[in-house]
Design an enzyme around this catalytic site. Structure first.
Site, PDB file in Angstrom:
ATOM      1  N   ASP A 137       3.983  -5.016  -9.007  1.00 43.25           N
ATOM      2  CA  ASP A 137       2.678  -5.665  -9.020  1.00 43.25           C
ATOM      3  C   ASP A 137       2.456  -6.507 -10.261  1.00 43.25           C
ATOM      4  OD1 ASP A 137       1.221  -4.918  -6.577  1.00 43.25           O
ATOM      5  OD2 ASP A 137       1.619  -2.875  -7.280  1.00 43.25           O
ATOM      6  N   GLU A 178      -5.714  -2.194   3.733  1.00 44.63           N
ATOM      7  CA  GLU A 178      -4.693  -1.556   2.895  1.00 44.63           C
ATOM      8  C   GLU A 178      -5.397  -1.019   1.671  1.00 44.63           C
ATOM      9  OE1 GLU A 178      -0.962  -4.567   3.840  1.00 44.63           O
ATOM     10  OE2 GLU A 178      -1.545  -4.196   1.769  1.00 44.63           O
TER      11      GLU A 178
END
EC number: 4.2.1.20
Lengths: 277, 405
Positions: free
Chosen positions: A61, A50
């Site tokens: 995040d 990824e």
């Protein structure tokens, strides 16, 4: 139609183990070192990659991945350069799947159609776009599927049985189960609950289920691998990048620092045998 | 999608939360079920007369509504043109229009059984309003505020502390309002079970833009009635400042279908649009996706969000509510901008002429109102939304004017 992602999960299943999915931020700490880091991942034990598309406002995040994005953007990374990085990787490795992960705005501004065409040419296999729930499928998910890319959706502890079919409807490649409610790099999941959650998702789909959030080392990876088809690690890798830097710049130790963590976690994943009895 | 009634500008959003191409629900899957539940709860409350009755009681006796529509006689004389009225939402409890929306959302949170309230704030007015109502109803309150804003809006930080809220200075990104919103979203995604996110402006994922607008529409409904009563007719023009744009949409919305009413939104031009240091998303930005909605944003060619600049912390946001983006594209509202300098001059002008110290945010609206009014005939009726008072800004203004002279 099978994709590199389908073929890789199939191959790993045949080996009787879970897949290791590694997340690094494209362009972190700089575009050149980042390419070297990505190139070294498969050898260290990564089955799928990824690649984070840096964004100024990564709302889901935690501090570690936010900081990785800041480093990448400061080093001049852009979506165009991220695609160039994939192209360079693909020139040497035609088997390891690459999934771009990030937020919608840079793609929207690039232009959905040109982005999909360029991503496919570069050798991208799938997309994870955090801020596109099924309610916005017409924006990118459906065009991506039509362009032959996998669209991997996140399922979370708040995705109940009633909602799961909608979340899975246009998902392909694999399902990414986010094991905790929260941002990346924060909480440690309850491993018992994770196994139950994966089983619940599997009642709704034949796709492999990879589990992320809370994988920090070989032990946690092993615990997750018992109940999942894939283990996703991200924060631990971007932290390895950060710790290897000197005054914010890459050092000769940077690439190896990431590889070392991947080898350790890959060993944990491989301790779990999934061979049919 | 429902077809919007072409004869009305007031039917949006459609059921997927879109105003034309703007709006939507661009959030992480973790939040999606919460947003759907919020939408359901809001629809139920909207249809419940008991909710409106409760809201009305608090608006009257706690907030102090209706706010006056004041004829600014000396400002009018000074301009020599249109008759200028000020809609005085700065007289609300807590000193700004923000409380109208917070009251609605907190009453909704209570209906939903949520005990923990989070909010983002720029100038601190929304934070203070949220802290105030959380104190009133005994709810836990956490306010995210950019570290830069904590510094430049200290009086409001003290007020929030006094009211029992926890103020979290946000150090990420540009350390202003957009980063505070990111951090609030991160909190919400982590604390899904007990937390209600009280968004301060008419932006974010559906249903927030519509819900916040509905709660702020009390401004426009009152202004309409008050003007009819005072002058026997509708105003000819409306003018309000725009960051996210909740005070503006609250004033504008009840007038959108009155074709005779000219409507102006004033964005913050900071050091001037050509310098790139501004917060004017419509004038200097383009459509993108951030914080749950598609709207005009300030960004670079790679889609990275750039930092806005305005002397006013409340306007210093690189986006704008999606309904304004739509009203801009279809041309119903004219969006213009005022610089820091123009706002500072208007701040002083209104203080000296009318004895009303406006916040720096509506000072932008006053700056443009003065220009526009001067070019209008004397029978032109104008309403300026005075959405906040300037107590919080006196130190910033003193700094810019070089002392308390």
């Amino acid at each position: 139609m099978t994709t590199r992602i389908d073929r890789r999960f199939e191959a790993v299943r045949a080996e009787g183990r879970a897949a290791l999915v590694t997340f690094v931020m494209a362009g972190d700490p700089d575009p050149e070192t980042s390419l070297d880091i990505v190139r070294a991942l498969p050898k260290a034990g990564a089955d799928l990659i990824e690649l984070g598309m840096p964004f100024t406002d990564p709302m889901a995040d935690g501090p570690a991945i936010q900081a990785a994005g800041v480093r990448a953007l400061a080093a001049g990374m852009s979506l165009r350069k991220t695609l160039a990085l994939v192209r360079a990787f693909r020139a040497e490795d035609d088997a390891t799947p690459i999934i771009l992960m990030g937020y919608f705005n840079p793609i929207y501004v690039y232009g959905v159609d040109s982005f999909l065409a360029d991503a496919r040419t570069a050798g991208v296999d799938g997309l994870i776009v955090v801020d596109l729930p099924p309610e916005e499928d017409h924006e990118l998910c459906k065009p991506a599927l039509a362009a032959g890319l996998n669209f991997i959706r996140l399922a979370t502890p708040t995705t109940d049985d009633k909602r799961l079919p909608a979340v899975l409807a246009n998902t392909s490649g694999f399902v990414y189960y986010v094991s905790v409610t929260g941002i990346t790099g924060a909480a440690i999941p309850d491993y018992g609950k994770v196994t139950g959650a994966v089983a619940r998702i599997k009642r709704h789909t034949d796709l492999p289920v990879a589990v992320g959030f809370g994988v920090k080392n070989a032990e946690t990876a092993e615990a997750i691998a018992r109940g999942a088809d894939g283990v996703v690690v991200g924060t631990a890798l971007v932290e390895a990048v950060r710790l290897s830097l000197s005054e914010g710049r890459a050092t000769p130790a940077t690439v190896e620092a990431v590889s070392a963590v991947v080898r350790d976690i890959a060993a944990g994943v491989r301790r779990v045998s999934k061979k049919a009895a | 999608m429902t077809i919007q009634n072409p004869n009305s500008f007031r039917t949006g959003p459609d059921e997927t939360g879109h105003f034309g191409m703007f709006g939507g629900r661009f959030v992480a899957e973790t939040l999606m079920p919460l947003i759907l539940k919020l939408e359901q709860a809001y629809e139920a409350a909207k249809a419940d007369p008991a909710f409106h009755k409760e809201m009305g009681e608090y608006l009257t006796h706690y907030v102090g509504r209706p706010s006056p529509l004041y004829f600014a006689e000396r400002l009018t004389e000074h301009c020599g043109g249109a008759k200028i009225y000020l809609k005085r939402d700065e007289l609300n409890h807590t000193g700004a229009h923000k409380v109208n929306n917070v009251l609605g959302q907190i009453l909704l949170a209570r209906r939903m059984g949520k005990k923990r309230i989070i909010a983002e704030t720029g100038a601190g007015q929304h934070g203070v309003a949220t802290a105030t109502l959380c104190a009133r109803f005994g709810l836990e309150c956490i306010v995210y505020m950019g570290a830069v804003d904590v510094e430049r809006q200290k009086p409001n930080v003290f007020r929030m502390h006094m009211l029992g809220a926890k103020v979290v200075p946000v150090q990420s990104g540009s350390r202003t309002l957009k980063d505070a919103m990111n951090e609030a979203l991160r909190d919400w995604v982590t604390n899904v079970a007990d937390t209600f996110y009280c968004i301060g402006t008419a932006a974010g994922p559906h249903p927030y833009p519509a819900m916040v607008r509905d709660f702020q529409c009390v401004i426009g409904r009152e202004a309409r009635e008050q003007m009819l009563e005072r002058e026997g007719r509708l105003p000819d023009s409306l003018i309000a400042c725009i960051g996210g744009g909740s005070n503006a949409i609250g004033l504008f919305h009840p007038f959108l279908d009155d074709k005779s009413v000219e409507i102006f939104g004033v964005e913050a031009a900071g050091h001037g649009i050509p310098t790139g240091e501004h917060a004017a998303s419509l004038t200097g930005g383009r459509p993108g996706v951030l914080h749950g909605n598609r709207t005009y944003l300030l960004m670079n060619e790679d889609g990275q969000i750039t930092e806005g600049h305005s002397i006013s912390a409340g306007l210093d946001y690189p986006g704008i509510g999606p309904e304004h983006s739509w009203l801009h594209d279809i041309g119903r509202v004219t969006y213009i901008s005022a610089t820091d300098k123009e706002a500072l001059a208007a701040f002083q002008l209104l203080s000296k002429l009318e004895g009303i110290i406006p916040a720096l945010e509506p000072s932008h609206a006053v700056a443009k109102a003065v220009e526009i009014a001067a070019a209008k005939p004397k029978d032109h009726l104008m309403i300026v939304n005075l959405c906040g008072r300037g107590d919080k800004d006196i130190f910033t203004v003193a700094d810019h004017l070089g002392g308390m002279s």
